[in-house]
Design a protein around this motif. Structure first.
Motif, PDB file in Angstrom:
ATOM      1  N   LEU A 151       0.824  -1.209   0.000  1.00  0.00           N
ATOM      2  CA  LEU A 151       0.000   0.000   0.000  1.00  0.00           C
ATOM      3  C   LEU A 151       0.857   1.258   0.000  1.00  0.00           C
ATOM      4  CD1 LEU A 151      -2.934  -0.925   2.425  1.00  0.00           C
ATOM      5  CD2 LEU A 151      -2.816  -1.121  -0.070  1.00  0.00           C
ATOM      6  N   ASP A 152       1.996   1.201   0.686  1.00  0.00           N
ATOM      7  CA  ASP A 152       2.890   2.350   0.720  1.00  0.00           C
ATOM      8  C   ASP A 152       3.536   2.574  -0.648  1.00  0.00           C
ATOM      9  OD1 ASP A 152       3.762   4.432   2.424  1.00  0.00           O
ATOM     10  OD2 ASP A 152       5.746   3.528   2.546  1.00  0.00           O
ATOM     11  N   THR A 153       3.830   1.495  -1.361  1.00  0.00           N
ATOM     12  CA  THR A 153       4.391   1.650  -2.708  1.00  0.00           C
ATOM     13  C   THR A 153       3.362   2.287  -3.641  1.00  0.00           C
ATOM     14  OG1 THR A 153       3.733  -0.564  -3.500  1.00  0.00           O
ATOM     15  CG2 THR A 153       5.861  -0.375  -2.400  1.00  0.00           C
ATOM     16  N   LEU A 154       2.099   1.919  -3.467  1.00  0.00           N
ATOM     17  CA  LEU A 154       1.042   2.512  -4.288  1.00  0.00           C
ATOM     18  C   LEU A 154       0.886   4.005  -3.985  1.00  0.00           C
ATOM     19  CD1 LEU A 154      -1.578  -0.364  -4.104  1.00  0.00           C
ATOM     20  CD2 LEU A 154      -0.558   0.535  -6.196  1.00  0.00           C
ATOM     21  N   GLY A 210      12.475  10.004 -17.605  1.00  0.00           N
ATOM     22  CA  GLY A 210      12.188  10.567 -16.292  1.00  0.00           C
ATOM     23  C   GLY A 210      10.844  10.149 -15.732  1.00  0.00           C
ATOM     24  N   LYS A 211      10.366   8.964 -16.144  1.00  0.00           N
ATOM     25  CA  LYS A 211       9.039   8.502 -15.728  1.00  0.00           C
ATOM     26  C   LYS A 211       9.093   7.312 -14.784  1.00  0.00           C
ATOM     27  CE  LYS A 211       6.941  10.128 -20.042  1.00  0.00           C
ATOM     28  NZ  LYS A 211       6.206   9.735 -21.281  1.00  0.00           N
ATOM     29  N   MET A 212      10.254   7.084 -14.169  1.00  0.00           N
ATOM     30  CA  MET A 212      10.420   5.983 -13.228  1.00  0.00           C
ATOM     31  C   MET A 212      10.920   6.518 -11.885  1.00  0.00           C
ATOM     32  SD  MET A 212      12.968   2.657 -13.382  1.00  0.00           S
ATOM     33  CE  MET A 212      12.442   2.226 -15.034  1.00  0.00           C
ATOM     34  N   GLN A 213      10.289   6.023 -10.820  1.00  0.00           N
ATOM     35  CA  GLN A 213      10.701   6.388  -9.475  1.00  0.00           C
ATOM     36  C   GLN A 213      11.092   5.133  -8.710  1.00  0.00           C
ATOM     37  OE1 GLN A 213      10.879   9.573  -8.285  1.00  0.00           O
ATOM     38  NE2 GLN A 213      10.207  10.384 -10.248  1.00  0.00           N
ATOM     39  N   GLU A 252       2.027   9.685  -5.888  1.00  0.00           N
ATOM     40  CA  GLU A 252       2.646  10.993  -5.696  1.00  0.00           C
ATOM     41  C   GLU A 252       3.700  11.296  -6.754  1.00  0.00           C
ATOM     42  OE1 GLU A 252       4.099  10.577  -1.746  1.00  0.00           O
ATOM     43  OE2 GLU A 252       2.151  10.944  -0.794  1.00  0.00           O
ATOM     44  N   SER A 253       4.230  10.238  -7.392  1.00  0.00           N
ATOM     45  CA  SER A 253       5.305  10.429  -8.369  1.00  0.00           C
ATOM     46  C   SER A 253       4.794  10.793  -9.753  1.00  0.00           C
ATOM     47  CB  SER A 253       6.146   9.158  -8.472  1.00  0.00           C
ATOM     48  OG  SER A 253       5.418   8.127  -9.137  1.00  0.00           O
TER      49      SER A 253
END
Length: 259
Positions: free
Chosen positions: A136-139, A221-224, A144-145
């Protein structure tokens, strides 16, 4: 939301166990590692799965097709060939198993299940590693990213203890038990993906997901990276399997977040 699990590889580095079954079906505490991964997702409310099968895929299909009978008590009356189910320890899971080919690369396997994901966000992981990642925290982090893909990054410890030496006298100044490896973060294999990820898989079955698709998403720049500082361990070798079983048997299995 669905969780996609890559479970089609040959598992050659664990050949002692995978000559008869696929690697995700190698057991920890009497249950396939695939089951442990699914239990983690289920703990966070993810109960719909797509499994990308390949090598010995019939073993995975048989396991889930008969999961109900494998996990309940029953009475078999051979006089009339009837079966009475005495209880039910089954899971509230919906499992879609797709034959994605024997020699298909990771990206090709993902592309083959696009029709089952449809146009929605999905989770993705490999079928041979366990972690106490907070799904859930990864989601939340992914939301936010505003990116196309979020990967979970992990900094592994070194395999050996390290010595800090005095450069002039060679006297040992300190000893570090399994310090951070080379201080680099690595891909731990728990992803959150937008459906546009499929647009980056352009080489068919030969697409290696970790190469051009991920490299191109990163270049744009679309990966976090979600930094996971808890437990993570892949099951690459027989030694890894032994260690994971020892953790489970001792009651100290950090990935067991469920009751």
């Amino acid at each position: 939301m669905k969780a996609v699990i890559l479970a089609g590889g040959l598992g050659t580095r664990l050949s002692e166990a995978t000559n008869l079954i696929p690697k995700p079906m190698v057991e920890i505490g009497g249950k396939p590692i695939l089951w442990h991964i699914m239990k983690t997702y289920s703990y966070y409310g993810i109960d719909e799965f797509i499994i990308c099968c390949g090598y010995k895929q019939y073993v995975i299909k048989e396991y889930f097709a008969n999961y109900f009978r494998h996990n309940c008590d029953m009475t078999v009356d051979m006089s009339n060939n009837s079966i009475k189910i005495l209880n039910n320890y089954s899971e509230n899971w919906k499992v879609t198993m797709v034959d994605t080919g024997l020699n298909t690369m990771t990206g090709g396997r993902i592309k083959r299940i696009q029709q089952y994901v449809e146009n929605e966000r999905f989770l993705l992981t490999y079928g041979d590693g366990v972690a106490d990642v907070d799904i859930l925290d990864t989601l939340k982090f992914h939301d936010e990213s505003n990116g196309v893909l979020t990967l979970t990054a992990y900094k592994p410890s070194g395999k050996f203890g390290a010595l800090e030496l005095d450069q002039n006298t060679n006297k040992v100044k300190s000893f570090l038990e399994k310090p951070d490896g080379d201080r680099n973060w690595i891909n731990a294999g728990y992803f959150v993906c937008e459906p546009t990820v499929f647009d980056y898989i352009t080489e068919g079955d030969n697409t290696i997901f970790e190469r051009k698709p991920l490299e191109n998403i990163a270049k744009e720049g679309k990966m976090q990276a979600y930094l996971h500082k808890g437990f993570w361990k892949p099951m690459d070798t027989l030694r890894d399997n032994v260690e994971l079983n020892e953790m489970w048997d001792s009651g100290d299995a950090p990935w067991k977040v469920w009751k």
